[in-house]
Design an enzyme around this catalytic site. Structure first.
Site, short mmCIF file in Angstrom:
data_model
loop_
_atom_site.label_atom_id
_atom_site.label_comp_id
_atom_site.label_asym_id
_atom_site.label_seq_id
_atom_site.Cartn_x
_atom_site.Cartn_y
_atom_site.Cartn_z
N SER A 108 0.82 -1.21 0.00
CA SER A 108 0.00 0.00 0.00
C SER A 108 0.86 1.27 0.00
O SER A 108 1.64 1.48 -0.92
CB SER A 108 -0.94 -0.04 1.21
OG SER A 108 -1.90 0.98 1.17
N ASP A 251 -2.30 6.14 -3.38
CA ASP A 251 -1.15 5.49 -2.75
C ASP A 251 -0.69 4.35 -3.65
O ASP A 251 -1.19 4.18 -4.76
CB ASP A 251 -1.50 5.01 -1.33
CG ASP A 251 -2.61 3.98 -1.33
OD1 ASP A 251 -3.36 3.89 -2.33
OD2 ASP A 251 -2.75 3.25 -0.33
N ASP A 253 -1.06 1.15 -3.92
CA ASP A 253 -1.97 0.17 -4.50
C ASP A 253 -3.32 0.76 -4.86
O ASP A 253 -4.24 0.04 -5.25
CB ASP A 253 -2.13 -1.04 -3.58
CG ASP A 253 -2.89 -0.72 -2.30
OD1 ASP A 253 -2.94 0.46 -1.91
OD2 ASP A 253 -3.43 -1.66 -1.69
N ASP A 255 -5.85 2.05 -3.22
CA ASP A 255 -7.10 1.83 -2.50
C ASP A 255 -7.49 3.06 -1.69
O ASP A 255 -8.51 3.07 -1.01
CB ASP A 255 -7.03 0.58 -1.61
CG ASP A 255 -5.97 0.66 -0.52
OD1 ASP A 255 -5.21 1.64 -0.48
OD2 ASP A 255 -5.89 -0.30 0.28
#
Length: 458
Positions: A108, A251, A253, A255
């Site tokens: 992340s 960010d 990833d 999400d």
């Protein structure tokens, strides 16, 4: 390789650590085998299971992906490698394609040397604590290995990622053909050199927005490095420099999503959620006129929602806890101050690109600037102090500390609040204080942190 019995392997969002040091290829392989077995026993996997595996661009994701794929295939799971894709893309595709399991390799917003493994069960949902604990217990046990035609097969297919992008665009209307146009909107997008370096700008461009990309050239080493949602300074400057209407920061990833208004000011997850909650209430799509936030949400958000007749439920920090509460009550919107927002109609987890699209669409639909929309709530100054090297297990039971918290809470009254939260991953206690001025919040936080340091000393 069995997990250390003294510490839980799974954290608040999967298994995470320094790649090739804490998170090794051996651990990734064993973890994947155990996950295949446990999910199969729980009834989450079909007789001929299929897993989708995606990753962010980290260099370590290449060898960890190979280990995960090897573990799954050795346990008789057919594997489809999606390549570089946002975490919510894997979650949605597991549900959309009817896959039995999803795995995402990503840490992340963490720095490049870290990596992580996140699992999604059938339907695209993250695993609950009980399943995670069962996977940990199963690791290292002997098992009957399939042979011959019983082993899993491995294929590469990145085409489904385009279906995910089409789904994001279609969420702006009844279907993809009538999705609201973003023409005339200039947007700067910081993809953090991460998983959404194509899908984020691409989804906005499809709907007609003029897109300027920033930090969108991943090389495996530069993910999250002085960019993205954790380092938005360059995005703030770029929005002003280009005269853009909006800036979006993802960010690693993708999400989560934070935003920047035309003046370069940050708009956080609480403000974005307030904007979208009002839009959904207006449209009649905010289920039960309720949003699910966390205990870290700003008091200003709670006040604004109350003023507009919207109930706020507060869950533990972590988007899977937000989602659990949403599923329990049938709620349609939830999220965190950090920018994890969950639109239950379109996603089973936080989705930064989806959030960015809906925020841009709201600007177009109302003709208002982001600053105007964000003014629906007034943020109270919030200070967070981490107190390391203390016994976090006693943070709720120490009588003197509890008395100090109660006294401060009474003193602040309706103009502020205080929250003590033991970290889920580190041996520290977080002291969060909100008050009418930054100086007041900092002073109260420092004083309470001193009490924590004294009372919970190891």
């Amino acid at each position: 390789m069995a997990p250390d019995s003294r510490a839980r392997l799974f954290g608040t969002d999967g298994v995470r650590g320094r790649a090739n040091e804490d998170l090794t290829a051996e651990l990734a392989l064993d973890l994947s085998v155990a996950a295949a077995h446990i999910l199969g026993e729980s009834g989450a996997l079909a007789r001929n299971p299929v897993a989708l595996v995606g990753r962010d661009p980290r260099a370590s994701g290449e060898f960890l992906e190979s280990a995960v794929v090897a573990g799954l295939a050795s346990a008789g799971v057919d594997v489809v490698r999606l390549g570089v894709v946002p975490t919510p893309g894997v979650a949605w595709l597991v549900k959309h394609l009817g896959a039995d399991l999803g795995v995402m390799l990503s840490a992340s917003h963490n720095p490049m040397p870290d990596n992580g493994i996140k699992f999604f069960a059938r339907g695209g949902h993250k695993l609950d604590d009980a399943l995670e604990d069962a996977i940990e217990r199963r690791m290292g046990e002997s098992w009957q290995r399939p042979t011959g035609a019983g082993v899993g097969r491995i294929t590469d297919n990145t085409a489904p990622v385009e279906q995910y992008v089409a789904h994001l665009v279609a969420s702006l209307g009844e279907d993809e053909t009538d999705a609201i146009s973003l023409a005339g909107l200039k947007v700067v997008v910081d993809t953090a050199n991460g998983a959404a370096f194509r899908t984020g700008p691409g989804a906005l461009e499809v709907q007609g927005a003029e897109v300027i990309t920033l930090h969108s050239d991943p090389d495996g080493l530069n993910i999250n490095h002085e960019c993205g949602s954790t380092h938005p300074e360059s995005l703030q400057a770029a929005v002003v420099e280009h005269g853009a209407d909006l800036g979006l920061a993802f960010d690693g990833d993708a999400d989560r999503c934070l935003a920047v208004d035309a003046d370069g000011s940050m708009v956080d997850g609480d403000q974005i959620m307030a904007i979208l909650a009002l839009a959904m209430k207006e449209a009649g799509t905010l289920a039960h006129d309720t949003v699910v936030a966390t205990v870290m949400s700003n008091l200003g958000f709670l006040n604004a929602m109350r003023e507009h007749g919207i109930t706020v439920l507060q869950a533990k920090v972590g988007d899977r806890y937000v989602l659990s509460e949403m599923r329990r009550g049938g709620y349609s919107l939830g999220g965190e101050q950090s920018g994890h927002l969950i639109h239950a109609r379109y996603a089973t987890t936080g989705d930064g690109v989806l959030t960015g699209l809906h925020l841009a669409a709201r600007m177009v639909a109302t003709g208002k600037s982001l600053a105007e929309l964000a003014s629906v709530m007034t943020k109270l100054p919030q200070v967070l102090v981490n107190v390391p090297g203390v016994d976090k297990a006693r943070s709720t039971s120490d009588a003197v500390l509890n008395e100090a918290v109660a006294s401060i809470t009474a003193e602040l009254g309706s103009s502020g609040r205080v929250l003590l939260r033991p970290s889920g991953t580190e041996q520290l206690v977080r002291v969060m204080v909100e008050a009418e001025t930054p100086e007041r919040a900092q002073g109260v936080a420092d004083n309470l942190a001193a009490v924590v340091r004294t009372r919970l000393a190891l």
